[in-house]
Design a protein around this motif. Structure first.
Motif, PDB file in Angstrom:
ATOM      1  N   VAL A 394       9.392   8.412   3.422  1.00 51.78           N
ATOM      2  CA  VAL A 394       8.535   8.100   2.442  1.00 51.78           C
ATOM      3  C   VAL A 394       7.645   7.024   3.067  1.00 51.78           C
ATOM      4  CG1 VAL A 394       7.576   7.517   0.217  1.00 51.78           C
ATOM      5  CG2 VAL A 394       9.722   8.879   0.498  1.00 51.78           C
ATOM      6  N   SER A 395       6.486   7.120   3.040  1.00 57.99           N
ATOM      7  CA  SER A 395       5.592   5.904   3.711  1.00 57.99           C
ATOM      8  C   SER A 395       4.242   5.586   2.603  1.00 57.99           C
ATOM      9  CB  SER A 395       4.913   6.493   5.204  1.00 57.99           C
ATOM     10  OG  SER A 395       5.929   6.703   6.046  1.00 57.99           O
ATOM     11  N   VAL A 396       3.851   4.316   2.868  1.00 55.28           N
ATOM     12  CA  VAL A 396       2.753   3.988   1.992  1.00 55.28           C
ATOM     13  C   VAL A 396       1.966   3.037   2.976  1.00 55.28           C
ATOM     14  CG1 VAL A 396       3.573   3.999  -0.500  1.00 55.28           C
ATOM     15  CG2 VAL A 396       4.202   1.920   0.776  1.00 55.28           C
ATOM     16  N   ALA A 397       0.593   2.925   2.789  1.00 55.03           N
ATOM     17  CA  ALA A 397      -0.249   2.104   3.430  1.00 55.03           C
ATOM     18  C   ALA A 397      -0.219   0.947   2.608  1.00 55.03           C
ATOM     19  CB  ALA A 397      -1.677   2.748   3.617  1.00 55.03           C
ATOM     20  N   VAL A 398      -0.354  -0.088   3.284  1.00 53.98           N
ATOM     21  CA  VAL A 398      -0.181  -1.739   2.662  1.00 53.98           C
ATOM     22  C   VAL A 398      -1.209  -2.467   3.401  1.00 53.98           C
ATOM     23  CG1 VAL A 398       1.289  -3.564   1.955  1.00 53.98           C
ATOM     24  CG2 VAL A 398       2.390  -1.326   2.015  1.00 53.98           C
ATOM     25  N   GLU A 399      -1.859  -2.851   2.594  1.00 52.73           N
ATOM     26  CA  GLU A 399      -2.866  -3.931   3.042  1.00 52.73           C
ATOM     27  C   GLU A 399      -3.242  -5.263   2.116  1.00 52.73           C
ATOM     28  OE1 GLU A 399      -7.067  -2.073   1.657  1.00 52.73           O
ATOM     29  OE2 GLU A 399      -6.330  -1.654   3.829  1.00 52.73           O
ATOM     30  N   ALA A 400      -3.649  -6.379   2.801  1.00 50.49           N
ATOM     31  CA  ALA A 400      -3.885  -7.536   2.120  1.00 50.49           C
ATOM     32  C   ALA A 400      -5.259  -7.578   0.976  1.00 50.49           C
ATOM     33  CB  ALA A 400      -3.744  -8.645   2.761  1.00 50.49           C
ATOM     34  N   ARG A 401      -4.965  -7.581  -0.019  1.00 53.85           N
ATOM     35  CA  ARG A 401      -6.651  -7.614  -0.597  1.00 53.85           C
ATOM     36  C   ARG A 401      -7.504  -8.585  -0.250  1.00 53.85           C
ATOM     37  NH1 ARG A 401      -5.408  -6.544  -7.362  1.00 53.85           N
ATOM     38  NH2 ARG A 401      -4.335  -4.893  -7.272  1.00 53.85           N
ATOM     39  N   ARG A 402      -7.046  -9.923   0.336  1.00 60.58           N
ATOM     40  CA  ARG A 402      -7.911 -10.634   0.831  1.00 60.58           C
ATOM     41  C   ARG A 402      -7.799 -10.535   2.320  1.00 60.58           C
ATOM     42  NH1 ARG A 402      -5.841 -14.008  -3.641  1.00 60.58           N
ATOM     43  NH2 ARG A 402      -4.265 -14.940  -1.906  1.00 60.58           N
ATOM     44  N   SER A 403      -8.785 -10.794   3.054  1.00 60.71           N
ATOM     45  CA  SER A 403      -8.495 -10.646   4.545  1.00 60.71           C
ATOM     46  C   SER A 403      -7.717 -11.732   5.176  1.00 60.71           C
ATOM     47  CB  SER A 403     -10.076 -10.556   5.208  1.00 60.71           C
ATOM     48  OG  SER A 403     -10.780 -11.593   4.883  1.00 60.71           O
ATOM     49  N   THR A 404      -7.952 -12.932   4.544  1.00 62.37           N
ATOM     50  CA  THR A 404      -7.301 -14.137   4.960  1.00 62.37           C
ATOM     51  C   THR A 404      -5.884 -14.025   4.747  1.00 62.37           C
ATOM     52  OG1 THR A 404      -7.525 -15.037   2.765  1.00 62.37           O
ATOM     53  CG2 THR A 404      -9.385 -15.712   4.745  1.00 62.37           C
ATOM     54  N   ASP A 405      -5.257 -13.285   4.126  1.00 64.46           N
ATOM     55  CA  ASP A 405      -3.822 -12.998   3.966  1.00 64.46           C
ATOM     56  C   ASP A 405      -3.306 -11.933   4.897  1.00 64.46           C
ATOM     57  OD1 ASP A 405      -3.744 -14.872   1.994  1.00 64.46           O
ATOM     58  OD2 ASP A 405      -3.852 -13.292   0.476  1.00 64.46           O
ATOM     59  N   THR A 406      -4.038 -11.180   5.897  1.00 61.45           N
ATOM     60  CA  THR A 406      -3.668 -10.378   6.975  1.00 61.45           C
ATOM     61  C   THR A 406      -2.590 -10.799   7.551  1.00 61.45           C
ATOM     62  OG1 THR A 406      -5.774  -9.509   6.870  1.00 61.45           O
ATOM     63  CG2 THR A 406      -4.025  -8.783   8.616  1.00 61.45           C
ATOM     64  N   GLY A 407      -2.502 -12.100   8.160  1.00 68.50           N
ATOM     65  CA  GLY A 407      -1.546 -12.586   8.961  1.00 68.50           C
ATOM     66  C   GLY A 407      -0.123 -12.789   8.026  1.00 68.50           C
ATOM     67  N   GLU A 441      10.748   6.291  -3.088  1.00 66.55           N
ATOM     68  CA  GLU A 441       9.554   5.710  -3.838  1.00 66.55           C
ATOM     69  C   GLU A 441       9.963   4.187  -4.312  1.00 66.55           C
ATOM     70  OE1 GLU A 441       6.090   6.721  -7.051  1.00 66.55           O
ATOM     71  OE2 GLU A 441       8.364   8.247  -6.811  1.00 66.55           O
ATOM     72  N   LEU A 442      11.340   4.326  -5.004  1.00 67.56           N
ATOM     73  CA  LEU A 442      11.653   2.916  -5.467  1.00 67.56           C
ATOM     74  C   LEU A 442      12.004   1.883  -4.462  1.00 67.56           C
ATOM     75  CD1 LEU A 442      12.814   1.247  -7.807  1.00 67.56           C
ATOM     76  CD2 LEU A 442      15.134   2.380  -7.358  1.00 67.56           C
ATOM     77  N   HIS A 443      12.328   2.426  -3.182  1.00 69.81           N
ATOM     78  CA  HIS A 443      12.961   1.577  -2.076  1.00 69.81           C
ATOM     79  C   HIS A 443      11.561   0.902  -1.607  1.00 69.81           C
ATOM     80  CE1 HIS A 443      14.232   1.200   2.330  1.00 69.81           C
ATOM     81  NE2 HIS A 443      14.767   0.171   1.633  1.00 69.81           N
ATOM     82  N   LEU A 444      10.484   1.523  -1.500  1.00 68.10           N
ATOM     83  CA  LEU A 444       9.139   0.951  -1.096  1.00 68.10           C
ATOM     84  C   LEU A 444       8.691   0.214  -2.345  1.00 68.10           C
ATOM     85  CD1 LEU A 444       7.656   4.097   0.585  1.00 68.10           C
ATOM     86  CD2 LEU A 444       8.700   1.903   1.767  1.00 68.10           C
ATOM     87  N   GLU A 445       8.896   0.577  -3.606  1.00 75.56           N
ATOM     88  CA  GLU A 445       8.350  -0.200  -4.545  1.00 75.56           C
ATOM     89  C   GLU A 445       8.818  -1.454  -4.739  1.00 75.56           C
ATOM     90  OE1 GLU A 445       8.908   0.238  -9.516  1.00 75.56           O
ATOM     91  OE2 GLU A 445       8.157   2.095  -8.455  1.00 75.56           O
TER      92      GLU A 445
END
Length: 667
Positions: A394-407, A441-445
């Motif tokens: 199972v895969s999910v796309a993850v991204e930071a809500r603030r661009s400054t938190d990408t690192g 799903e639980l693993h990723l959650e």
């Protein structure tokens, strides 16, 4: 340095299906042995081993936790393992380094799906185990039915050594069939008595059955049985230990851990039947015995980042590991310095000066050691087989809500993958998204929640996606591919002819060559195989990995100057891609075996919902007003199922899943 080998050490794991009572059993062991002075409860979030905030909130074990206790002069190193299928990789890593295990079963449910999964994992690692049938005080509890399900579903030779005293809510104790004594509990206090008169005939019958079965399995016991028509308690104990150690049979005990009944006999059985490090085969094919004077060999099986630093959990198989030692990580070829050696009690530690063969400890100091790495003396390198890591589904796309938190997000994901090898982080080449893959799903959650809590990150998570595969339904024969390249200097030439067909039975890829007369030299045949493996990375239907393919190299030709391994690898890759495009292909999707337990009145709606999710029901039964349905359901259809099930059953329905492989996609 203390003497070793030490037969008074037991390194064991507690294994079970979720909610069978593993953590409660561990908690009662710690309380009865004096390791803790107050009993913790799962429902109160006060247990020692479930110390992570998410574990306490969810009421499940997520990460393996190590604790220590003492009983009857023996030191017990216990690992409480997760029972949920999404965290089975934690169980795999623990079993790789443990000497024995206690398998806990629910006396009402018997062998449940994850019970079977962890049992097979223990089989694969050759870990001796005993069984504890828990929750004997519940309505519908039945020791004999659970034993029967163990024989039927696990194929195990099980030897019950106890008879319950009382049934369900009236369960008060057990009759020990080896010593022929009864133990009853009142407010947690154990009393030893004669076998009650009403149970004497049944106890004698079961003792006789136990003697006969042990005599059939153990030659020394058979000799005594033939001579005296009975077995003494001492002979029975020795034979049961021998049968446990070699995996021939499994001793079964029972109790109700929550009500403090049956745990002391379980501790006695751990000491009597489970192996010490001395009883286990020497590591590395017999070259490194459990001896503190041998060169160091240890296996790292868990990495944990704490607010105060990084801890690496290791099992020492041979030699001694001192504070301040320099060790070789054979996985990376780097040396690492051990600044501290710690004994672990869940989330608490105590420092020791040395760890000897047979010890399970945590190290502070190593900065790049990963789970599965071998640590050894720099002058005597050796590589141990690492634990098997399950492939993500199972895969999910993850991204930071603030661009400054990408690192910070990238660093957090890297730390998660370092601690849990079954989590995989990658960048999607088409979308540029960061993709987190795991076992469910639980693993990723849980992983995403750790990012939010431990790293204080605000993250956005896409809808989970499953890992599809492609396979051949009908292949092609005689596909010819000629690779010719001339661009100045040495050229490239390779001529191959392939047959492609579905692979019979299970497996991902099979390659063979029927070329005769030396038309394709052996080193070029290996290059063609490598090229074919390259081509399996992306199939023609949607770029998914290809599995279940048999490829045969039937002919080929070379050039005296321009042929090379590179040319034949390129030809093999291009030829198989062309063959797959010409074949009849189908898409495969991961499926799961789902076991749903609901009130009988909710059976119809739940069955209809499973059908709507393309589920195939394989079994259904009613037990005490509760319906249990087992079905095979595409994994993609299970996202959000927990919420739907709660809604259809007023919160009374539960379900468990376990991977069931891949099947052709029908949706």
């Amino acid at each position: 340095m203390r003497a070793f080998p030490n037969p008074r050490v037991r390194n064991l794991g507690i294994l079970a299906h979720v909610d069978a009572g593993k953590t409660t059993v561990t908690e009662r062991i710690l309380f009865l042995t004096g390791a803790v002075h107050k009993r913790g409860e799962v429902h109160d979030g006060t247990t020692v081993t479930d110390f992570d905030p998410q574990e306490r909130e969810r009421g499940i074990t997520i990460s393996s936790a190590a604790v220590s206790a003492s009983w009857d002069g023996h030191r017990l190193a216990i690992v409480d393992t997760p029972g949920h299928v999404d965290f089975s990789d934690e169980v795999e890593r623990a079993l790789r380094v443990l000497d024995g295990a206690v398998a806990v079963f629910d006396a009402v449910a018997g062998v449940e799906p994850q019970s079977e999964t962890v049992w097979r994992q223990a089989d694969r690692h050759g870990v001796p185990r005993i069984a504890f049938v828990n929750k004997m005080d519940r309505a519908g509890a039945d020791l004999d039915a659970t034993v029967a399900s163990m024989r039927a579903r696990l194929g195990a030779v099980v030897l019950p050594v106890q008879l319950p005293v009382g049934r369900e809510d009236g369960f008060r104790g057990v009759v020990d069939l080896v010593r022929m004594r009864a133990y009853v509990w009142d407010d947690g206090v154990r009393t030893e008595t004669e076998v009650p008169v009403r149970l004497r005939q049944e106890a004698l019958r079961r003792r006789r059955d136990l003697e006969e079965r042990v005599a059939e399995l153990h030659p020394d016991a058979l000799e005594e049985f033939c001579a005296t028509d009975a077995l003494s308690g001492a002979t029975l104990t020795r034979a049961l230990r021998a049968l446990t150690l070699d995996g021939t049979a499994v001793v079964v005990l029972c109790g109700a851990a929550y009500r403090d009944r049956g745990v002391e006999p379980l501790l006695d059985a751990i000491v009597a039947y489970l192996p010490s490090p001395l009883d286990r085969p020497p590591v590395d094919g017999g070259e490194r015995p459990a001896d503190p004077h041998a060169p160091l060999v240890a296996l790292a099986f868990k990495v944990h980042a704490t607010p105060t630093g990084r801890m690496t959990y290791v099992r020492v198989y041979a030699g001694a590991l001192f504070k301040g030692d320099t060790v070789l990580d054979t996985a990376t070829g780097r040396t690492e310095r051990v600044s501290r050696v710690l004994r672990v009690q869940a989330d608490r530690t105590s420092e020791v000066s040395v760890a000897l063969a047979g010890d399970v400890v945590a190290l502070v100091g190593p900065r790049a050691v990963r789970a599965g790495a071998t640590l050894c003396a720099p002058h005597a390198p050796v590589v141990l087989e690492p634990p098997v890591t399950a492939a993500p589904v199972v895969s999910v796309a993850v991204e930071a809500r603030r661009s400054t938190d990408t690192g910070r997000l990238a660093a957090g994901l890297a730390r998660l993958a370092e601690e849990d090898p079954s989590l995989v982080v990658r960048t999607d080449p088409e979308t540029g998204q960061t993709v987190l893959s795991g076992l469910g799903e639980l693993h990723l959650e849980v992983a995403v929640e750790r990012l939010r809590r431990d790293r204080d990150l605000e993250v956005t998570v896409g809808r989970p996606r499953v890992a599809y595969r492609e396979t051949v339904v009908r292949g092609v024969t005689g596909l010819l591919h000629r690779h010719v390249k001339q661009d100045g200097g040495a050229g490239q030439f390779a001529h191959v002819v392939l047959d492609v067909a579905p692979l019979d039975g299970e497996g991902e890829f099979s390659f063979a060559s029927t070329v005769t007369g030396g038309r394709v030299p052996q080193e070029y045949v290996r290059a063609v195989e490598a090229g074919c493996r390259d081509a399996l990375a992306e199939g023609p239907l949607g770029g998914h990995p290809v599995t279940g393919v048999r490829v045969t190299l039937t002919d080929g030709a070379t050039h005296p100057k321009d042929s090379s391994e590179l040319a034949f690898r390129t030809a093999g890759r291009a030829a198989l891609r062309e063959a797959l495009r010409a074949s009849v292909m189908t898409l495969l999707e991961p499926v799961a075996e789902v076991t749903v337990t609901v009130p009988a009145e909710s059976f119809g709606p739940v069955l209809g919902d499973l059908a709507a999710r393309r589920g195939r029901v394989s079994d259904s039964r009613v037990r005490g007003g509760t319906s249990v349905v087992t079905a095979t359901v595409p994994l993609a259809e299970l996202f959000g199922y927990a919420t739907r099930l709660r809604g259809r059953t007023q919160g009374r329905g539960t379900f468990t899943t376990r991977p069931a492989g891949y099947e052709p996609c029908q949706g």
